[in-house]
Scaffold this motif. Sequence first.
Motif, PDB file in Angstrom:
ATOM      1  N   TRP A 178       3.708  14.448  -1.211  1.00  0.00           N
ATOM      2  CA  TRP A 178       2.389  14.414  -0.584  1.00  0.00           C
ATOM      3  C   TRP A 178       1.749  13.025  -0.533  1.00  0.00           C
ATOM      4  O   TRP A 178       0.956  12.727   0.372  1.00  0.00           O
ATOM      5  N   HIS A 179       2.054  12.169  -1.541  1.00  0.00           N
ATOM      6  CA  HIS A 179       1.347  10.884  -1.614  1.00  0.00           C
ATOM      7  C   HIS A 179       1.675   9.964  -0.428  1.00  0.00           C
ATOM      8  O   HIS A 179       0.937   9.016  -0.173  1.00  0.00           O
ATOM      9  N   ALA A 180       2.769  10.250   0.281  1.00  0.00           N
ATOM     10  CA  ALA A 180       3.134   9.372   1.401  1.00  0.00           C
ATOM     11  C   ALA A 180       2.211   9.590   2.614  1.00  0.00           C
ATOM     12  O   ALA A 180       1.507   8.656   3.016  1.00  0.00           O
ATOM     13  N   TYR A 214       6.018   7.684   6.054  1.00  0.00           N
ATOM     14  CA  TYR A 214       7.397   8.194   5.987  1.00  0.00           C
ATOM     15  C   TYR A 214       8.225   7.564   4.883  1.00  0.00           C
ATOM     16  O   TYR A 214       9.445   7.689   4.893  1.00  0.00           O
ATOM     17  N   HIS A 215       7.575   6.923   3.907  1.00  0.00           N
ATOM     18  CA  HIS A 215       8.377   6.193   2.912  1.00  0.00           C
ATOM     19  C   HIS A 215       9.100   7.117   1.926  1.00  0.00           C
ATOM     20  O   HIS A 215      10.034   6.694   1.271  1.00  0.00           O
ATOM     21  N   THR A 216       8.683   8.370   1.823  1.00  0.00           N
ATOM     22  CA  THR A 216       9.345   9.276   0.871  1.00  0.00           C
ATOM     23  C   THR A 216      10.401  10.151   1.543  1.00  0.00           C
ATOM     24  O   THR A 216      11.516  10.279   1.031  1.00  0.00           O
ATOM     25  N   SER A 217      10.069  10.751   2.682  1.00  0.00           N
ATOM     26  CA  SER A 217      11.000  11.672   3.357  1.00  0.00           C
ATOM     27  C   SER A 217      11.874  10.961   4.385  1.00  0.00           C
ATOM     28  O   SER A 217      12.964  11.424   4.706  1.00  0.00           O
ATOM     29  N   ALA A 237      13.352  -0.724   0.463  1.00  0.00           N
ATOM     30  CA  ALA A 237      12.749  -1.599  -0.546  1.00  0.00           C
ATOM     31  C   ALA A 237      12.217  -0.769  -1.710  1.00  0.00           C
ATOM     32  O   ALA A 237      12.352  -1.147  -2.883  1.00  0.00           O
ATOM     33  N   ASP A 238      11.626   0.375  -1.398  1.00  0.00           N
ATOM     34  CA  ASP A 238      11.124   1.292  -2.422  1.00  0.00           C
ATOM     35  C   ASP A 238      12.273   1.775  -3.313  1.00  0.00           C
ATOM     36  O   ASP A 238      12.123   1.931  -4.520  1.00  0.00           O
ATOM     37  N   TYR A 239      13.408   1.966  -2.707  1.00  0.00           N
ATOM     38  CA  TYR A 239      14.575   2.502  -3.425  1.00  0.00           C
ATOM     39  C   TYR A 239      15.256   1.448  -4.293  1.00  0.00           C
ATOM     40  O   TYR A 239      15.712   1.748  -5.397  1.00  0.00           O
ATOM     41  N   PHE A 271       0.801  -1.233   0.000  1.00  0.00           N
ATOM     42  CA  PHE A 271       0.000   0.000   0.000  1.00  0.00           C
ATOM     43  C   PHE A 271       0.833   1.283   0.000  1.00  0.00           C
ATOM     44  O   PHE A 271       0.269   2.370   0.062  1.00  0.00           O
ATOM     45  N   HIS A 272       2.174   1.175  -0.083  1.00  0.00           N
ATOM     46  CA  HIS A 272       2.986   2.383   0.138  1.00  0.00           C
ATOM     47  C   HIS A 272       2.702   3.504  -0.872  1.00  0.00           C
ATOM     48  O   HIS A 272       2.747   4.677  -0.510  1.00  0.00           O
ATOM     49  N   ASP A 273       2.383   3.168  -2.114  1.00  0.00           N
ATOM     50  CA  ASP A 273       2.104   4.196  -3.135  1.00  0.00           C
ATOM     51  C   ASP A 273       0.613   4.312  -3.456  1.00  0.00           C
ATOM     52  O   ASP A 273       0.239   4.773  -4.543  1.00  0.00           O
ATOM     53  N   TYR A 274      -0.215   3.899  -2.522  1.00  0.00           N
ATOM     54  CA  TYR A 274      -1.677   3.885  -2.730  1.00  0.00           C
ATOM     55  C   TYR A 274      -2.213   5.210  -3.279  1.00  0.00           C
ATOM     56  O   TYR A 274      -3.098   5.237  -4.130  1.00  0.00           O
ATOM     57  N   ALA A 275      -1.670   6.342  -2.796  1.00  0.00           N
ATOM     58  CA  ALA A 275      -2.214   7.660  -3.173  1.00  0.00           C
ATOM     59  C   ALA A 275      -1.474   8.299  -4.348  1.00  0.00           C
ATOM     60  O   ALA A 275      -1.726   9.459  -4.692  1.00  0.00           O
ATOM     61  N   LYS A 276      -0.591   7.551  -4.980  1.00  0.00           N
ATOM     62  CA  LYS A 276       0.311   8.121  -5.997  1.00  0.00           C
ATOM     63  C   LYS A 276      -0.427   8.838  -7.122  1.00  0.00           C
ATOM     64  O   LYS A 276       0.087   9.804  -7.680  1.00  0.00           O
ATOM     65  N   PHE A 277      -1.621   8.384  -7.477  1.00  0.00           N
ATOM     66  CA  PHE A 277      -2.302   8.977  -8.630  1.00  0.00           C
ATOM     67  C   PHE A 277      -3.512   9.836  -8.239  1.00  0.00           C
ATOM     68  O   PHE A 277      -4.340  10.160  -9.091  1.00  0.00           O
TER      69      PHE A 277
HETATM   70 FE    FE Z   1       6.230   6.718  -3.113  1.00  0.00          FE
END
Ligand code: FE
Length: 187
Positions: free
Chosen positions: A82-84, A108-111, A126-128, A49-55
């Motif tokens: 913002w999506h995080a 906190y997955h982005t910052s 893992a995202d990276y 679910f980490h990028d759930y809000a990406k779009f």
């Molecule tokens: Fe992300």
Amino acid sequence: MKREEALAIVRTQLKEQRYIHTLGVMETAIELAKLYGADVQKAELAAIFHDYAKFRTKEEMKRIIIEQHMPQDLLAYSPELWHAPVGAYLVQTEVGIQDEDILQAIRYHTSGRPNMTLLEKIVYIADYIEPNRSFPGVDEVRVLAREHLDRALFRALQNTIQFLMDKREPIYPDTFHTYNDIAKKLK
Ligand code: FE
Ligand code: DGI
Ligand code: FE
Ligand code: FE
């Protein structure tokens, strides 16, 4: 929640490439959770679910940041950030995930943030490094991630900050705070 159910939900939210990225983050997060003794099921769900809000639109994300009293300084920095936090909120309210460890890892997955939990670090890394990523420096972090999680995190933050500075992008204070926190701990 089971993996198949979670993937079916997130799939409705993402474009094909982003869904493939999500599968890569899931596999990598599970591997790292096993390696470092984190909760494998939480790592799996946070990754899914980490990028759930990406779009979501900028307008919707901005409205949620204001209405939900999230840190308002986000609005002065790149909408990429913002999506995080918005994702953490939507995963709680729309999907019904209440586990704070999972929600924090998404938030906190982005910052990043100072004093990240093991689960937060795993999702960030893992995202990276997930297998579909290819950019300068990613292979070094892939190796580090299997040796020493904090050194991998430090290298990823170093690369990200350098990349943003090369583009003359403003750097969100939490990104620097995370970098400083790890830098001090690695001394
Ligand atoms: Fe992300
Ligand atoms: O959503 P992903 O693409 O999988 O990855 P992400 O959530 O880690 O990062 C999304 C973007 O956020 C990435 O292009 C870099 C950007 N970013 C991360 N930290 C900062 C940032 N942008 C600015 N302006 N400032 C930051 O501190
Ligand atoms: Fe990231
Ligand atoms: Fe991602």
